[in-house]
Scaffold this motif. Sequence first.
Motif, mmCIF file in Angstrom:
data_model
loop_
_atom_site.group_PDB
_atom_site.id
_atom_site.type_symbol
_atom_site.label_atom_id
_atom_site.label_comp_id
_atom_site.label_asym_id
_atom_site.label_seq_id
_atom_site.Cartn_x
_atom_site.Cartn_y
_atom_site.Cartn_z
ATOM 1 N N ASN A 1 -17.607 -79.841 -44.271
ATOM 2 C CA ASN A 1 -18.198 -78.450 -43.358
ATOM 3 C C ASN A 1 -18.385 -78.806 -42.085
ATOM 4 O OD1 ASN A 1 -18.503 -75.959 -43.655
ATOM 5 N ND2 ASN A 1 -20.563 -76.092 -44.014
ATOM 6 N N PHE B 1 -21.604 -77.144 -35.239
ATOM 7 C CA PHE B 1 -20.939 -76.055 -36.034
ATOM 8 C C PHE B 1 -21.357 -75.476 -37.262
ATOM 9 C CE2 PHE B 1 -18.283 -78.187 -32.554
ATOM 10 C CZ PHE B 1 -18.069 -77.301 -31.892
ATOM 11 N N THR B 2 -22.232 -76.049 -37.922
ATOM 12 C CA THR B 2 -22.815 -75.494 -39.010
ATOM 13 C C THR B 2 -24.246 -75.610 -39.327
ATOM 14 O OG1 THR B 2 -22.147 -75.116 -41.352
ATOM 15 C CG2 THR B 2 -22.291 -77.192 -40.608
ATOM 16 N N GLU C 1 -21.248 -83.265 -34.800
ATOM 17 C CA GLU C 1 -20.258 -82.262 -34.897
ATOM 18 C C GLU C 1 -20.639 -81.244 -35.932
ATOM 19 O OE1 GLU C 1 -16.017 -83.369 -35.211
ATOM 20 O OE2 GLU C 1 -15.443 -81.156 -35.465
ATOM 21 N N LYS C 2 -20.952 -81.727 -37.275
ATOM 22 C CA LYS C 2 -21.631 -80.539 -38.325
ATOM 23 C C LYS C 2 -22.679 -79.873 -37.694
ATOM 24 C CE LYS C 2 -19.849 -83.265 -42.360
ATOM 25 N NZ LYS C 2 -20.346 -84.023 -43.557
ATOM 26 N N GLU D 1 -23.519 -87.332 -45.894
ATOM 27 C CA GLU D 1 -23.382 -88.790 -46.832
ATOM 28 C C GLU D 1 -24.200 -89.644 -46.267
ATOM 29 O OE1 GLU D 1 -21.826 -88.620 -49.982
ATOM 30 O OE2 GLU D 1 -21.531 -86.230 -49.476
ATOM 31 N N ASP E 1 -28.537 -75.469 -38.028
ATOM 32 C CA ASP E 1 -29.458 -74.559 -37.650
ATOM 33 C C ASP E 1 -30.796 -74.922 -37.281
ATOM 34 O OD1 ASP E 1 -30.919 -74.133 -40.091
ATOM 35 O OD2 ASP E 1 -29.711 -72.523 -40.890
ATOM 36 N N ASP E 2 -31.781 -74.194 -36.946
ATOM 37 C CA ASP E 2 -33.033 -74.776 -36.696
ATOM 38 C C ASP E 2 -33.642 -75.696 -37.788
ATOM 39 O OD1 ASP E 2 -33.105 -71.731 -37.598
ATOM 40 O OD2 ASP E 2 -34.905 -72.556 -38.145
ATOM 41 N N ARG E 3 -33.364 -75.252 -38.971
ATOM 42 C CA ARG E 3 -33.803 -76.187 -39.984
ATOM 43 C C ARG E 3 -33.639 -77.622 -39.774
ATOM 44 N NH1 ARG E 3 -31.940 -71.961 -44.755
ATOM 45 N NH2 ARG E 3 -30.510 -71.474 -43.150
ATOM 46 N N CYS F 1 -15.982 -73.645 -40.989
ATOM 47 C CA CYS F 1 -17.295 -74.635 -40.589
ATOM 48 C C CYS F 1 -18.552 -74.015 -40.893
ATOM 49 C CB CYS F 1 -16.941 -75.019 -39.249
ATOM 50 S SG CYS F 1 -16.885 -73.936 -38.094
ATOM 51 N N ARG G 1 -25.697 -73.472 -53.370
ATOM 52 C CA ARG G 1 -25.987 -73.072 -51.698
ATOM 53 C C ARG G 1 -25.261 -71.833 -51.716
ATOM 54 N NH1 ARG G 1 -25.657 -78.636 -47.843
ATOM 55 N NH2 ARG G 1 -26.798 -80.182 -49.352
ATOM 56 N N PRO H 1 -28.457 -75.493 -45.287
ATOM 57 C CA PRO H 1 -27.607 -75.734 -46.301
ATOM 58 C C PRO H 1 -26.149 -75.725 -46.157
ATOM 59 C CG PRO H 1 -28.573 -73.498 -46.150
ATOM 60 C CD PRO H 1 -29.438 -74.231 -45.231
ATOM 61 N N GLY H 2 -26.022 -75.349 -44.908
ATOM 62 C CA GLY H 2 -24.467 -75.733 -44.201
ATOM 63 C C GLY H 2 -24.260 -77.174 -44.060
ATOM 64 N N MET H 3 -25.118 -78.010 -43.863
ATOM 65 C CA MET H 3 -25.024 -79.322 -43.687
ATOM 66 C C MET H 3 -24.970 -80.214 -44.896
ATOM 67 S SD MET H 3 -25.187 -79.706 -40.130
ATOM 68 C CE MET H 3 -25.902 -81.528 -39.810
ATOM 69 N N TRP H 4 -23.701 -80.784 -44.949
ATOM 70 C CA TRP H 4 -23.416 -81.890 -46.116
ATOM 71 C C TRP H 4 -23.160 -83.327 -45.501
ATOM 72 C CZ3 TRP H 4 -22.471 -80.454 -51.155
ATOM 73 C CH2 TRP H 4 -22.456 -78.724 -51.704
#
Lengths: 454, 454
Positions: free
Chosen positions: B100, A431-432, A427-428, A417, A434-436, B343, B139, A412-415
């Motif tokens: 983010n 820094f934001t 880079e995303k 496009e 995770d394992d998902r 981030c 989120r 859910p931290g990854m946006w």
Amino acid sequence: MTQNGLLDASSSSRGTSTATAYHGPVVHSLSLTQLEVLPSALLVVSDGRVVSLDKDVARADVSHLLASRGVSADIVHVDEGFLCPGLIDTHTHAPQYPNNGLGGSLELLPWLQTLTFPLETRFSDLTLARRIFSQVIDRTLAAGTTTSCYYSTLHVDASVLLAQLCAEAGQRAFVGRCSMNRFCSDDYVEASTASSMASTKAFLAQVSSLPSIVKPILTPRFAISCTPDLLSALGELAAQTGLPIQTHIAENTSECAEIRRLFPASATYAGVYAAHGLLTPRTILAHAVHLDDAERDVIASHGAGISHCPASNTNLNSGAARVLDMLAHGIKVGLGSDCSGGCSLGILPQIRDARTVSRSLAFEGLAERGLSIAELFHMATLGGASLCGFDDVGNFAPGAQFDALWVKPRSPGMWVEDGEAVESVFEKWLFTGDDRDIATVWVQGRRVAGAEKA
Amino acid sequence: MTQNGLLDASSSSRGTSTATAYHGPVVHSLSLTQLEVLPSALLVVSDGRVVSLDKDVARADVSHLLASRGVSADIVHVDEGFLCPGLIDTHTHAPQYPNNGLGGSLELLPWLQTLTFPLETRFSDLTLARRIFSQVIDRTLAAGTTTSCYYSTLHVDASVLLAQLCAEAGQRAFVGRCSMNRFCSDDYVEASTASSMASTKAFLAQVSSLPSIVKPILTPRFAISCTPDLLSALGELAAQTGLPIQTHIAENTSECAEIRRLFPASATYAGVYAAHGLLTPRTILAHAVHLDDAERDVIASHGAGISHCPASNTNLNSGAARVLDMLAHGIKVGLGSDCSGGCSLGILPQIRDARTVSRSLAFEGLAERGLSIAELFHMATLGGASLCGFDDVGNFAPGAQFDALWVKPRSPGMWVEDGEAVESVFEKWLFTGDDRDIATVWVQGRRVAGAEKA
């Protein structure tokens, strides 16, 4: 396209020699300063190794290029996310995972006595050991850790079991049985140097029959918990066998004071290990928070390397390691999760914490700058592999083992496009994510984790 | 038991007045130094508010205790994990979520020009705005953010839409339309003070008709992007209306230098806001990295508070905020994710980064100590609520709004054994858990997120 991937991975895991050609974005490290981002690469893998890596190959040209080289391969289009090398954890304690997240109010020595030794003591119970180790391996593989340098406990059977489980799951690993004949609690200590060495040799004999993906590593826990003659015996064994070594160094100021008390003849902590034959080009020293330049020179001159464990160094109130100074001395540096001194799962959080800690030093004028993305990802992959003594792990150079991750943004931290540049997605994720976001994990070309696991 | 929870939440969301009694572990903050951990509490909620909180109630005594008080309630047994107050994000930028994780190589002013303003400019497109804002709210609610202090863009319609979407989703929020009539890019700036104030008033009028869970907040972006007369006009409006205010202060050294150039008559950055009537007991100042004691005195004397944004301060190379010094001055402090300067998603990562940064200062003798768990969780909940001006949000004191999380360990970093103490599970969640551990989220007693959402 995923269908091809599934077919390929299934055939790979059956051990056939069918090649697979991955076409799409690839990110890997070439050196401490060189991060290579290839938006349209063609990576051919066969028998678990990288055969070729071509840059700037248009999708329409893939089949033709392969045919022109006489390569017969399933083609997998990486049409979402990117491929990168698997993450390398150069320092962690498998039995301590149940304590993950605790200990933040303590420092090293009381933490060992109150939280750690009581837990490790329980690994005489192989049912418990199997339950915990299996989970450790599954969870860290899913979090992208394709190579792990594990400390087990002092128990021979549990340590052998850990190595067996790594081999079965397909996680590349060094597994060390802890040598520790003093300091520890009364019911968690080896009786003598002789019995400790006998246990180490029994462990080595049993692990030697396992697949080569799992290797034993000599593991004097740290100089406080080993008598000088045990350190010497391990140093002699290392010299005879060429085995790698892992231990701790200069994590905590109270620990350093105790080292000075126990080893008054040594000018430095590193000197203790050097004097006992334990500082070699295959030695991994964890933490190294409290070193000065002279001590870094000792480490560099012996060719030993350092596992930087930023989450642990913060969680156990140890201090901020000077990574730029290590690198300036030419010391090999990898990252270590140091569970459960560290309080996070796997290496991605270490990349973040290493950046945060290095920047915190730079903000106050205590370091020239923070660590760069190229340096951070190098430590997490190629640098970690070098610290482990691998010359064919850690990136996608032709000939390298295919230890790899397919990162597809899901957390859910990854946006992300449509059409976003791979540099940006990478880079995303660092820094934001995770394992998902790790869809598939391969070690030696074998798919070992991920939602698409066959 | 979960069945009862479902029934209750459904009835609550239909607005009936059925009470719910939660029995089991509860963790909440009483003050900066007091974290209350209740392994066997009985928490009664009715009409969205906490009616009572009893400690040390045995499971067998629950029905009798309720009956003895004449309370008719569905009983929910918190037989896994714990309840805690929802997390409060005192500073974030809703339109910036697509960025983010980016920006780590930049500093504030170039970051605004290259990454941020171009993205915000696009929010004249309400289809885009709806897509992104809806995701932001979903989120962050799922990550436990029950209250969020949002900056929108300069667009009236997008800002109203953000407030509407918060109200629909049930996220408690302050929503601010950015006032910014200089510095910004040519196509993303307000034409004049008059047009800026007209837009602010139009925004206020439209938001005033929404449910009270969403409130408008005056939002001079920062003093660089507002002419002195715009700052004064906003200060006058604040004085007339009593509206809260949010802005940025002393995030970056180049920003501070520009403030000195633009406002030579002000001795300090805080003095600029004070001189224009913008430093009030309802002002939230984000960052406050580069303050000295005199400036902290100015902030404290006006009763304004600070949103500490540790991830952002590191990611944008801003510096390490001195949180202990803020607290020593009696300044209210909350946590802010400051997406996308920061981030990471939500407040849990801020708790970790706030600890890491505070310890990094302490390690080098630049702070007396790191922040404690009690302080960190206070900033994330009750302290954040106080910063927002709430006297009935942030913990489970009788009368408080029931903004709450049910934390059940699920994420792969969490290792919880049967019967593990709630203190231990709580510490693990703070330092190694994630949004996957948040099973249910309530705001004002309404279930607004979670796997068990009706």
